[in-house]
Write an enzyme that holds these catalytic residues in place. Structure first.
Site, short mmCIF file in Angstrom:
data_model
loop_
_atom_site.label_atom_id
_atom_site.label_comp_id
_atom_site.label_asym_id
_atom_site.label_seq_id
_atom_site.Cartn_x
_atom_site.Cartn_y
_atom_site.Cartn_z
N ASN A 7 -27.24 57.69 14.43
CA ASN A 7 -28.32 57.12 13.50
C ASN A 7 -27.73 57.02 12.32
OD1 ASN A 7 -30.29 55.92 11.67
ND2 ASN A 7 -31.82 57.21 12.34
N LYS A 14 -27.89 60.78 11.31
CA LYS A 14 -28.28 61.81 12.12
C LYS A 14 -28.01 61.45 13.70
CE LYS A 14 -32.10 60.26 10.36
NZ LYS A 14 -33.65 60.12 9.94
N ASP A 136 -32.53 47.63 13.27
CA ASP A 136 -33.53 47.72 12.38
C ASP A 136 -34.40 46.36 12.01
OD1 ASP A 136 -34.34 50.32 11.44
OD2 ASP A 136 -33.37 50.17 9.80
N LEU A 189 -40.07 56.04 2.55
CA LEU A 189 -39.43 56.39 1.02
C LEU A 189 -38.38 57.28 1.50
CD1 LEU A 189 -42.50 56.80 -1.18
CD2 LEU A 189 -41.55 54.59 -0.79
N GLY A 190 -37.04 57.00 1.30
CA GLY A 190 -36.02 57.82 1.67
C GLY A 190 -34.87 57.13 0.62
N GLY A 311 -41.02 60.50 1.41
CA GLY A 311 -42.33 60.28 1.84
C GLY A 311 -43.09 61.47 2.54
#
Length: 354
Positions: A7, A14, A136, A189-190, A311
């Protein structure tokens, strides 16, 4: 079937390996703050280890850890942010697909290059594995026309100008973990941030990111929505090139531009400067406004879910967002840990089983 999910984000990489559908990973790996001197990689619950500041350094560390803990994969599934107008669903990788994805790099210049670099390196390293991509934009392929269309001419629509939407794998992860949810706004939220409304049919109603991941609310290094005349003005009167402005709105804007260099909310919360305080306040306002806008596509609005690094972990920020929204008792607020790698694993297995 051993599946490695890779990812690649704009500032992180990741990975997770699973040996069976729905199983717990045999290893989880997370490389963060990439392309900075503070870059590090965490393998399972081991202490974080520093890595070089290049994408190749991080990729090598992640791949080596995956092989050491789990062996070579049978399948490698990749997150690719943008499939362009033609690709939405999970797909087995071949050279023709790679050419198509290279052709739409301009639609996601911060994300597509590291994703394609990761894909190329993985295909070269694990030549016997089957490689699959998940997009995505895939979840948002079902956006209603009132949200998909942008207010431009047919000429521009024919050139691919439309709302694509992003962070779809995150939204799928939330819905997979919470099958009872509908009429929900998911606030991811990242490092990158977006807000998506999901209706009673668990299909998207609206999402804040539009033609590219640069749009929508403020993110760590991205401006979010800007008056388009700003860019035209800078080109015509200050000599900026499109390439320079792409760097400005992708890498030098957002929180890092407002704060004078800090892009991580953890660092901003620890800072005592006026610039950091302003950046956080503008972030809170931007998120609240994006959530409020998304709710107008739902009838009724029942749930608000926060996910992503901010988040999930920065309750000081999410509480301020909720305060601005003046929520009543009819809206349930929850935090759900995003697991895009699990969703990718499921998509890859379903595709290959079929």
């Amino acid at each position: 079937m051993r599946v490695l999910a890779l990812n690649a984000g704009s500032s992180s990489l990741k990975a997770a390996v699973r040996d069976a559908p729905g199983s717990e990973p045999t290893v989880r790996i997370h490389a963060e703050r990439l392309r900075t001197p503070e870059a590090f990689v965490t393998v399972d619950d081991d202490p974080p280890q520093p890595v070089g500041d290049s994408w190749d350094d991080a990729l090598e560390a992640v791949a080596a850890a995956a092989e050491e803990r789990s062996g070579s994969p049978d399948v490698v599934v990749h997150r690719v942010v943008h499939g362009g107008p033609d690709h939405h669903r999970p797909t087995v990788v071949d050279d023709a697909l790679v050419e198509d994805l290279e052709a739409v790099v301009a639609l996601a210049p911060l994300h597509q290059p590291p994703a394609l670099a990761t894909l190329a390196a993985a295909r070269g390293r694990w030549t016997g594995a089957t490689h699959v991509v998940c997009f995505d934009t895939g979840f948002h392929a079902d956006l209603p026309e009132v949200s998909r269309r942008l207010p431009v001419s047919e000429t521009l629509r024919a050139q691919g100008v439309r709302r694509y939407g992003f962070h779809g794998l995150v939204v799928e992860s939330v819905l997979e973990q919470r099958p009872e949810l509908s009429d929900v706004v998911v606030a991811h939220l990242g490092s990158g941030c977006s807000v998506t409304a999901v209706g009673p049919d668990r299909l998207p109603r609206h999402t804040s990111m539009s033609f590219s991941p640069d749009s929508g609310m403020i993110s760590s290094t991205r401006s979010g929505d800007l008056d388009p005349e700003i860019l035209l003005y800078l080109i015509e009167h200050h000599g900026h090139s499109p390439g320079d402005l792409r760097e400005e709105i992708n890498r030098r804007a957002g929180l890092v531009g407002l704060s004078g260099g800090l892009r991580d909310v953890r660092d901003l919360l620890a800072s005592q400067t006026d610039e950091a305080a302003l950046a956080l306040e503008m972030f809170v306002v931007s998120a609240a406004m994006a959530i409020a806008a998304a709710t107008t596509t739902l009838d009724p609005w029942r749930h608000l879910v926060f996910t992503g690094g901010v988040g999930e972990h920065a309750s000081a920020i999410t509480s301020r967002i909720c305060d601005r929204l003046r929520l009543d008792g009819q809206v349930d607020v929850d935090v759900v840990r995003a697991d895009e790698e699990r969703v990718m694993d499921g998509h890859a297995r379903a595709l290959l089983d079929a």
